[in-house]
Write a protein that holds these residues in place. Structure first.
Motif, mmCIF file in Angstrom:
data_model
loop_
_atom_site.group_PDB
_atom_site.id
_atom_site.type_symbol
_atom_site.label_atom_id
_atom_site.label_comp_id
_atom_site.label_asym_id
_atom_site.label_seq_id
_atom_site.Cartn_x
_atom_site.Cartn_y
_atom_site.Cartn_z
ATOM 1 N N GLN A 10 63.625 -76.787 5.392
ATOM 2 C CA GLN A 10 63.089 -77.720 4.396
ATOM 3 C C GLN A 10 61.680 -78.162 4.768
ATOM 4 O OE1 GLN A 10 66.396 -80.493 4.303
ATOM 5 N NE2 GLN A 10 67.066 -79.701 2.319
ATOM 6 N N PHE A 125 82.197 -84.371 -3.577
ATOM 7 C CA PHE A 125 81.925 -83.778 -2.264
ATOM 8 C C PHE A 125 82.869 -84.227 -1.139
ATOM 9 C CE2 PHE A 125 77.934 -82.798 -4.295
ATOM 10 C CZ PHE A 125 77.379 -81.730 -3.595
ATOM 11 N N SER A 249 73.801 -80.609 -7.513
ATOM 12 C CA SER A 249 73.354 -79.800 -6.388
ATOM 13 C C SER A 249 74.164 -78.506 -6.253
ATOM 14 C CB SER A 249 73.425 -80.653 -5.133
ATOM 15 O OG SER A 249 72.497 -80.183 -4.216
ATOM 16 N N ARG A 250 74.779 -78.222 -5.111
ATOM 17 C CA ARG A 250 75.548 -76.974 -5.001
ATOM 18 C C ARG A 250 76.647 -76.951 -6.071
ATOM 19 N NH1 ARG A 250 77.026 -77.938 1.109
ATOM 20 N NH2 ARG A 250 74.975 -78.861 0.869
ATOM 21 N N SER A 273 70.205 -79.010 -9.398
ATOM 22 C CA SER A 273 70.934 -77.824 -8.912
ATOM 23 C C SER A 273 70.079 -76.853 -8.110
ATOM 24 C CB SER A 273 71.578 -77.099 -10.085
ATOM 25 O OG SER A 273 70.581 -76.669 -11.002
ATOM 26 N N GLU A 287 63.347 -74.294 -1.752
ATOM 27 C CA GLU A 287 64.344 -73.341 -1.242
ATOM 28 C C GLU A 287 64.206 -71.972 -1.916
ATOM 29 O OE1 GLU A 287 68.462 -74.531 -1.884
ATOM 30 O OE2 GLU A 287 68.979 -73.629 0.053
ATOM 31 N N ILE A 292 68.459 -69.646 1.143
ATOM 32 C CA ILE A 292 69.813 -70.088 0.770
ATOM 33 C C ILE A 292 70.861 -69.113 1.314
ATOM 34 C CG2 ILE A 292 70.122 -68.990 -1.529
ATOM 35 C CD1 ILE A 292 71.018 -71.796 -2.535
ATOM 36 N N TRP A 340 62.607 -79.803 -2.775
ATOM 37 C CA TRP A 340 63.396 -78.671 -2.249
ATOM 38 C C TRP A 340 64.078 -77.904 -3.388
ATOM 39 C CZ3 TRP A 340 63.962 -75.568 1.695
ATOM 40 C CH2 TRP A 340 65.188 -75.026 2.058
HETATM 41 C C1 GCU Z 1 71.195 -77.978 0.478
HETATM 42 C C2 GCU Z 1 71.006 -76.626 -0.155
HETATM 43 C C3 GCU Z 1 70.865 -76.723 -1.663
HETATM 44 C C4 GCU Z 1 71.997 -77.533 -2.246
HETATM 45 C C5 GCU Z 1 72.098 -78.871 -1.535
HETATM 46 C C6 GCU Z 1 73.277 -79.744 -1.960
HETATM 47 O O1 GCU Z 1 70.017 -78.711 0.368
HETATM 48 O O2 GCU Z 1 69.898 -76.003 0.437
HETATM 49 O O3 GCU Z 1 70.849 -75.439 -2.248
HETATM 50 O O4 GCU Z 1 71.831 -77.692 -3.630
HETATM 51 O O5 GCU Z 1 72.255 -78.660 -0.154
HETATM 52 O O6 GCU Z 1 74.310 -79.237 -2.378
HETATM 53 O O7 GCU Z 1 73.149 -80.976 -1.798
#
Ligand code: GCU
Length: 409
Positions: A10, A125, A249-250, A273, A287, A292, A340
């Motif tokens: 990062q 999460f 995000s993921r 995302s 990223e 990744i 990022w």
């Molecule tokens: C990391 C990852 C991202 C993802 C993130 C998350 O930063 O590099 O691709 O979206 O985690 O899920 O918080």
């Protein structure tokens, strides 16, 4: 100075707009063989199909087979959640294949006023008990990532983490606006670690197999599969109308892939995302594909590795993933400090996907000019960038709710 490898990546990534390489995006309305796509039929029968197949085999990975059995069970129900505002249900979903089973748990809150409510379905999460302070929500028994601040050690969740993520889920706002929430802990489908011995993948192995084949599913595809199977339950529940799939995000990547592969989702909301989600890979801002695949080798199909530092040879880019959701409502959101995830790349994707919405007479994002911060554009395709960090905030939900409201009839 100590950096995790992700932290190091990062800190070393490109955040300089002038260093974004020049690139030509593959046109969403020109087939791989060069033919123009001019109507809905050509889109659905030719172009959509070939794009979907590409993402399936070369990016997220194919689900190898069908399940042998699917079942669900109502474990608990109350008419008196959120001070009497909501009904609560906790459902166990069991998937069976090759005599092996996996069970995951969905927490549902429904507003009491309407007999059938639209719901947001999204993974969390750290466990269902983290999205609410409600003491009646069961604590996940699955593997959870350790987190000192949440009191999670030995990869086991406990009372100490109850309610720690309430700020990410504006549940009362949803209820007050007539929406429900359905949420699942993502680690119950596939624990988020580079280990293919567990999770839903393992149900599908043949004798002696220890991991998916080269173009079979990684974790994002497995999580999308879990959402899709949750939809089997949701569509059977007479108290539920439309389902908008949501993720951050993921899990925002997983929500997009779920929406692309399962047309039963009435709409898709993808928050911050980034790479492998809404952001254009060719921009290599923040990223990158190589990054990744290095930090999270289990997220994509192994076949995606050949695009490491090689984005320009990808026959697709992420705007085409968004286009697979057309003509259904789609909301992409960014955060100003979340470089990022490449906010501009997330925005441009919505713009380049919009020609497909046009084929259906739906309005997408009509200008390449990025909107100002905290100034949402809300058409069938919607986008906002808000102030602040990589997170889900009340601001995001206020806008998702307002926008979703126009599509629930
Ligand atoms: C990391 C990852 C991202 C993802 C993130 C998350 O930063 O590099 O691709 O979206 O985690 O899920 O918080």
């Amino acid at each position: 100075l100590f950096f995790t490898s992700l932290g190091l990546a990062q800190s070393q990534a490109n955040y300089d707009e002038s260093k974004v390489p020049k690139f030509t995006l593959p046109d969403v309305l020109t087939s791989f063989s060069g033919n123009p796509i001019t109507n809905q039929t050509e889109w659905e029968e030719n172009r959509r199909r070939e794009i979907l197949q590409f993402f399936e085999k070369q990016v997220y990975g194919k689900v190898p087979d069908r399940l042998d059995e699917y079942g669900f069970k109502l474990l608990e129900e109350s008419n008196d959640a959120y001070g009497g505002k909501a009904r609560r249900k906790q459902i166990a979903i069991t998937l069976k294949k090759n005599k092996k089973t996996i069970t995951y748990y969905m927490l549902i809150y429904l507003p009491k006023g309407n007999p059938t409510a639209p719901v947001f379905l999204g993974y969390n999460f750290y466990g269902n008990h983290t999205v609410t302070a409600d003491p009646n929500v069961a604590i996940t028994k699955a593997w959870v990532k350790n987190n000192e601040a949440f009191g999670i050690t030995d990869n086991k969740a406990s009372e100490s983490s109850r309610g720690i993520r309430t700020h990410r889920w504006a549940i009362e706002k949803m209820l007050d606006n007539g929406f429900g929430l359905a949420t699942i802990y993502y680690g119950e489908i596939d624990p988020d670690k580079n280990d293919f011995s567990d999770g839903v993948h393992s149900l599908f192995y043949r004798d002696g197999q220890t991991k998916p084949k080269t173009n079979e599913w990684g974790s994002i595809s497995a999580w999308a599969f879990g959402l899709s199977k949750a939809m089997n339950y949701l569509e059977s529940d007479v108290n539920i109308s439309k389902v908008f799939v949501f993720g951050h995000s993921r899990l925002g990547k997983a929500a997009l892939w779920a929406g692309a592969t399962d047309k039963r989702f009435a709409g898709v909301i993808s928050n911050n995302s980034g790479c492998g989600g809404a952001a254009l890979s060719r921009r290599q801002f923040g990223e990158t594909v190589a990054q990744i695949n290095t930090s999270f080798p289990h997220w994509f199909a192994d076949s995606f590795l050949k695009y490491d530092n090689n984005e320009r040879t990808l026959p697709v880019d992420q705007h085409q993933l968004l286009a697979l959701i057309a003509p259904r409502p789609l909301y992409i959101a960014s955060a100003e400090e979340d470089k990022w995830a490449d906010p501009k790349g997330e925005f441009l994707s919505t713009y380049y996907a919009s020609s497909v919405y046009g084929l259906y007479g739906r309005k997408g994002i009509t200008s390449k000019e990025m909107p100002k911060t905290n100034a949402p554009i809300q058409n069938t395709v919607a986008y906002h960038i808000r102030t602040g960090i990589h997170d889900v905030m009340d601001y995001d939900w206020e806008n998702y709710i307002k926008w979703a409201n126009t599509f629930v009839k």
